[in-house]
Design a protein around this motif. Structure first.
Motif, PDB file in Angstrom:
ATOM      1  N   ALA A   1       1.961  -0.452  13.981  1.00 15.42           N
ATOM      2  CA  ALA A   1       1.592   0.192  12.718  1.00 15.42           C
ATOM      3  C   ALA A   1       1.823  -0.781  11.563  1.00 15.42           C
ATOM      4  CB  ALA A   1       2.412   1.453  12.508  1.00 15.42           C
ATOM      5  N   VAL A   2       0.913  -0.765  10.613  1.00 16.99           N
ATOM      6  CA  VAL A   2       0.981  -1.656   9.450  1.00 16.99           C
ATOM      7  C   VAL A   2       1.071  -0.809   8.183  1.00 16.99           C
ATOM      8  CG1 VAL A   2      -0.224  -3.438   8.135  1.00 16.99           C
ATOM      9  CG2 VAL A   2      -0.338  -3.451  10.634  1.00 16.99           C
ATOM     10  N   ALA A   3       2.002  -1.148   7.319  1.00 12.86           N
ATOM     11  CA  ALA A   3       2.152  -0.438   6.047  1.00 12.86           C
ATOM     12  C   ALA A   3       1.058  -0.888   5.075  1.00 12.86           C
ATOM     13  CB  ALA A   3       3.527  -0.704   5.453  1.00 12.86           C
TER      14      ALA A   3
ATOM     15  N   ILE B   1       0.562  -4.967   4.475  1.00 13.30           N
ATOM     16  CA  ILE B   1       1.742  -5.805   4.603  1.00 13.30           C
ATOM     17  C   ILE B   1       1.577  -6.700   5.840  1.00 13.30           C
ATOM     18  CG2 ILE B   1       4.240  -5.859   4.884  1.00 13.30           C
ATOM     19  CD1 ILE B   1       3.368  -4.666   2.235  1.00 13.30           C
ATOM     20  N   GLY B   2       1.730  -8.001   5.650  1.00  9.62           N
ATOM     21  CA  GLY B   2       1.558  -8.946   6.750  1.00  9.62           C
ATOM     22  C   GLY B   2       0.228  -9.653   6.727  1.00  9.62           C
ATOM     23  N   ASP B   3      -0.729  -9.137   5.944  1.00 10.11           N
ATOM     24  CA  ASP B   3      -2.016  -9.819   5.766  1.00 10.11           C
ATOM     25  C   ASP B   3      -1.863 -10.837   4.641  1.00 10.11           C
ATOM     26  OD1 ASP B   3      -4.734 -10.266   6.313  1.00 10.11           O
ATOM     27  OD2 ASP B   3      -5.351  -8.928   4.692  1.00 10.11           O
ATOM     28  N   ARG B   4      -2.757 -11.832   4.588  1.00 13.12           N
ATOM     29  CA  ARG B   4      -2.697 -12.812   3.511  1.00 13.12           C
ATOM     30  C   ARG B   4      -4.100 -13.161   3.019  1.00 13.12           C
ATOM     31  NH1 ARG B   4       1.274 -17.530   5.507  1.00 13.12           N
ATOM     32  NH2 ARG B   4       0.645 -16.825   7.587  1.00 13.12           N
ATOM     33  N   ILE B   5      -4.213 -13.295   1.712  1.00 17.08           N
ATOM     34  CA  ILE B   5      -5.462 -13.692   1.050  1.00 17.08           C
ATOM     35  C   ILE B   5      -5.145 -14.905   0.194  1.00 17.08           C
ATOM     36  CG2 ILE B   5      -7.182 -13.010  -0.669  1.00 17.08           C
ATOM     37  CD1 ILE B   5      -6.788 -10.117   0.301  1.00 17.08           C
ATOM     38  N   PHE B   6      -5.918 -15.983   0.343  1.00 17.84           N
ATOM     39  CA  PHE B   6      -5.586 -17.227  -0.338  1.00 17.84           C
ATOM     40  C   PHE B   6      -6.439 -17.486  -1.579  1.00 17.84           C
ATOM     41  CE2 PHE B   6      -3.997 -17.508   3.932  1.00 17.84           C
ATOM     42  CZ  PHE B   6      -2.734 -18.064   3.745  1.00 17.84           C
ATOM     43  N   ASP B   7      -7.701 -17.075  -1.576  1.00 19.81           N
ATOM     44  CA  ASP B   7      -8.538 -17.184  -2.780  1.00 19.81           C
ATOM     45  C   ASP B   7      -8.305 -15.927  -3.605  1.00 19.81           C
ATOM     46  OD1 ASP B   7     -10.391 -17.602  -4.738  1.00 19.81           O
ATOM     47  OD2 ASP B   7     -12.142 -17.589  -3.413  1.00 19.81           O
ATOM     48  N   THR B   8      -7.149 -15.862  -4.223  1.00 25.31           N
ATOM     49  CA  THR B   8      -6.720 -14.617  -4.870  1.00 25.31           C
ATOM     50  C   THR B   8      -7.410 -14.339  -6.206  1.00 25.31           C
ATOM     51  OG1 THR B   8      -4.833 -15.724  -5.917  1.00 25.31           O
ATOM     52  CG2 THR B   8      -4.469 -14.716  -3.754  1.00 25.31           C
ATOM     53  N   MET B   9      -8.129 -15.311  -6.735  1.00 29.98           N
ATOM     54  CA  MET B   9      -8.875 -15.058  -7.972  1.00 29.98           C
ATOM     55  C   MET B   9     -10.177 -14.303  -7.693  1.00 29.98           C
ATOM     56  SD  MET B   9      -6.808 -16.105 -10.147  1.00 29.98           S
ATOM     57  CE  MET B   9      -7.843 -15.734 -11.563  1.00 29.98           C
TER      58      MET B   9
ATOM     59  N   THR C   1      -3.074   6.891  -1.732  1.00 32.55           N
ATOM     60  CA  THR C   1      -1.741   7.281  -1.260  1.00 32.55           C
ATOM     61  C   THR C   1      -1.312   6.288  -0.191  1.00 32.55           C
ATOM     62  OG1 THR C   1      -2.268   9.620  -1.617  1.00 32.55           O
ATOM     63  CG2 THR C   1      -0.337   9.113  -0.256  1.00 32.55           C
ATOM     64  N   PRO C   2      -0.213   5.570  -0.397  1.00 33.14           N
ATOM     65  CA  PRO C   2       0.216   4.589   0.598  1.00 33.14           C
ATOM     66  C   PRO C   2       0.651   5.253   1.898  1.00 33.14           C
ATOM     67  CG  PRO C   2       1.881   4.848  -1.104  1.00 33.14           C
ATOM     68  CD  PRO C   2       0.695   5.626  -1.551  1.00 33.14           C
ATOM     69  N   GLY C   3       0.643   4.467   2.956  1.00 32.21           N
ATOM     70  CA  GLY C   3       1.050   4.970   4.260  1.00 32.21           C
ATOM     71  C   GLY C   3       0.902   3.889   5.309  1.00 32.21           C
ATOM     72  N   ASN C   4       0.946   4.275   6.557  1.00 36.32           N
ATOM     73  CA  ASN C   4       0.786   3.333   7.660  1.00 36.32           C
ATOM     74  C   ASN C   4      -0.561   3.527   8.335  1.00 36.32           C
ATOM     75  OD1 ASN C   4       3.377   2.349   7.212  1.00 36.32           O
ATOM     76  ND2 ASN C   4       4.306   3.743   8.701  1.00 36.32           N
TER      77      ASN C   4
ATOM     78  N   ASN D   1      -6.561  -5.359  11.685  1.00 36.25           N
ATOM     79  CA  ASN D   1      -6.635  -6.823  11.793  1.00 36.25           C
ATOM     80  C   ASN D   1      -5.903  -7.505  10.633  1.00 36.25           C
ATOM     81  OD1 ASN D   1      -8.678  -6.533  13.993  1.00 36.25           O
ATOM     82  ND2 ASN D   1      -9.968  -5.811  12.314  1.00 36.25           N
ATOM     83  N   LEU D   2      -5.118  -8.521  10.973  1.00 32.14           N
ATOM     84  CA  LEU D   2      -4.378  -9.291   9.974  1.00 32.14           C
ATOM     85  C   LEU D   2      -4.785 -10.766  10.051  1.00 32.14           C
ATOM     86  CD1 LEU D   2      -0.775  -7.810  10.336  1.00 32.14           C
ATOM     87  CD2 LEU D   2      -2.605  -7.088   8.781  1.00 32.14           C
ATOM     88  N   ALA D   3      -4.618 -11.468   8.939  1.00 26.78           N
ATOM     89  CA  ALA D   3      -5.101 -12.843   8.801  1.00 26.78           C
ATOM     90  C   ALA D   3      -4.356 -13.817   9.712  1.00 26.78           C
ATOM     91  CB  ALA D   3      -4.963 -13.296   7.349  1.00 26.78           C
ATOM     92  N   VAL D   4      -5.134 -14.780  10.213  1.00 25.14           N
ATOM     93  CA  VAL D   4      -4.599 -15.963  10.889  1.00 25.14           C
ATOM     94  C   VAL D   4      -5.020 -17.150  10.025  1.00 25.14           C
ATOM     95  CG1 VAL D   4      -4.609 -17.364  12.981  1.00 25.14           C
ATOM     96  CG2 VAL D   4      -4.856 -14.871  13.148  1.00 25.14           C
ATOM     97  N   PRO D   5      -4.146 -17.648   9.155  1.00 21.53           N
ATOM     98  CA  PRO D   5      -4.541 -18.705   8.206  1.00 21.53           C
ATOM     99  C   PRO D   5      -5.049 -19.954   8.907  1.00 21.53           C
ATOM    100  CG  PRO D   5      -2.435 -17.750   7.599  1.00 21.53           C
ATOM    101  CD  PRO D   5      -2.750 -17.229   8.965  1.00 21.53           C
TER     102      PRO D   5
END
Length: 220
Positions: free
Chosen positions: A33-35, A53-61, A161-164, A8-12
Motif C-alpha cells: 500500500a502506498v500513501a 509517497i515514494g514516487d519521484r518527479i525530477f522536472d518539477t517545474m 481526501t488523502p489515503g492509501n 507504480n513508482l518511479a525508477v530514476p
C-alpha cells in the motif's frame, strides 16, 4: 468491478532529452500500500512533487504539484496501443502511477471524483500533454504527435481526501459535475482549438490551478 490494476513508482534513470538530466518516467509496480497526499505547488523537491509517497518527479517545474498529484492510465488504452505499435506495453510504461481496469479514464468528466479503497478520494483535472522525455523513452517516430492525435492521454488527478492505494483496490466514480466536458474533449481543445478554452473558465468547480494554466495558454 472497476479497480486499480497496478500502483507504480518511479525508477530514476538518465534523461538526455531535457536539461534536468534525470527522469522518473519509468515506473515499476509495487505490491504494498502506498500513501497518497496533496503534494503542494509545483517546483518542490523530487521527493515531494508527486502525490504518492515514494514516487519521484525530477522536472518539477513542468510536472507534479497539486493538480498533477496522481497520473492514471487505463489498461484498455494500453491494449489498444499494443495493437497499433505491435509491441508489449506493461503497466507503468507511460509513467502513470495508477494503471486502471474497467474505468473510462479519457471519458471521465473534468472535475469528476473517484473513491479508491476505503478513504482515498481523487478528482480528475486534465489529460497528459506528451513531452520530449516521453518521446525519447518510447523511441517511436513522431510519438508526441501520434499520442496527442489519439487523445488517449490518461488523466491527472488532484487529492481531495488523502489515503492509501494498493493494487486491487476498487475504484468508484462517486460524482460527475454534469457539464459533459471530458478529459479527451479538454485535451483536444487545448491542442487543436485553444481559443475555445475561454469557455472552460465558466465550468463550475474547475480546479483553480487548471484555470491558471488555461489563462496562461490563452495569452500565448
Amino acid at each position: 468491478m472497476s479497480r486499480v490494476l497496478q500502483v507504480n513508482l518511479a525508477v530514476p534513470e538518465h534523461n538526455g532529452a531535457k536539461s534536468v538530466g534525470i527522469t522518473g518516467i519509468r515506473k515499476q509496480p509495487v505490491t504494498h500500500a502506498v500513501a497518497v497526499r496533496a503534494p503542494g505547488p509545483k517546483g518542490l523537491s523530487p521527493e515531494r512533487a508527486s502525490g504518492l509517497i515514494g514516487d519521484r518527479i525530477f522536472d518539477t517545474m513542468n510536472h507534479g504539484g497539486d493538480d498533477q498529484a496522481v497520473y492514471a492510465y487505463a489498461r484498455e488504452d494500453y491494449d489498444w496501443w499494443e495493437n497499433e505499435l505491435g509491441r508489449e506495453l506493461p503497466g507503468g510504461t507511460f509513467g502513470e502511477n495508477l494503471t486502471t481496469l474497467g474505468v473510462d479514464v479519457n471519458g471521465a468528466e473534468v472535475g469528476e471524483t473517484w473513491r479508491i479503497g476505503d478513504t482515498l478520494v481523487l478528482q480528475t483535472t486534465f489529460g497528459r500533454i506528451p513531452c520530449a522525455t516521453f518521446q525519447s523513452k518510447m523511441g517511436e517516430p513522431r510519438w508526441v504527435k501520434r499520442f496527442a492525435a489519439e487523445c488517449r492521454t490518461g488523466a491527472y488527478l488532484r487529492v481531495i481526501t488523502p489515503g492509501n492505494v494498493c493494487a486491487g483496490d476498487e475504484l468508484k466514480v462517486v460524482e460527475r459535475p454534469g457539464h459533459g466536458v471530458t478529459i479527451a474533449d479538454a485535451f483536444r481543445t487545448w491542442m487543436q482549438a485553444p481559443e475555445r478554452l475561454v469557455e472552460y473558465l465558466k465550468i463550475e468547480g474547475l480546479p483553480e490551478g487548471l484555470k491558471a494554466e488555461i489563462r496562461h495558454r490563452l495569452k500565448q
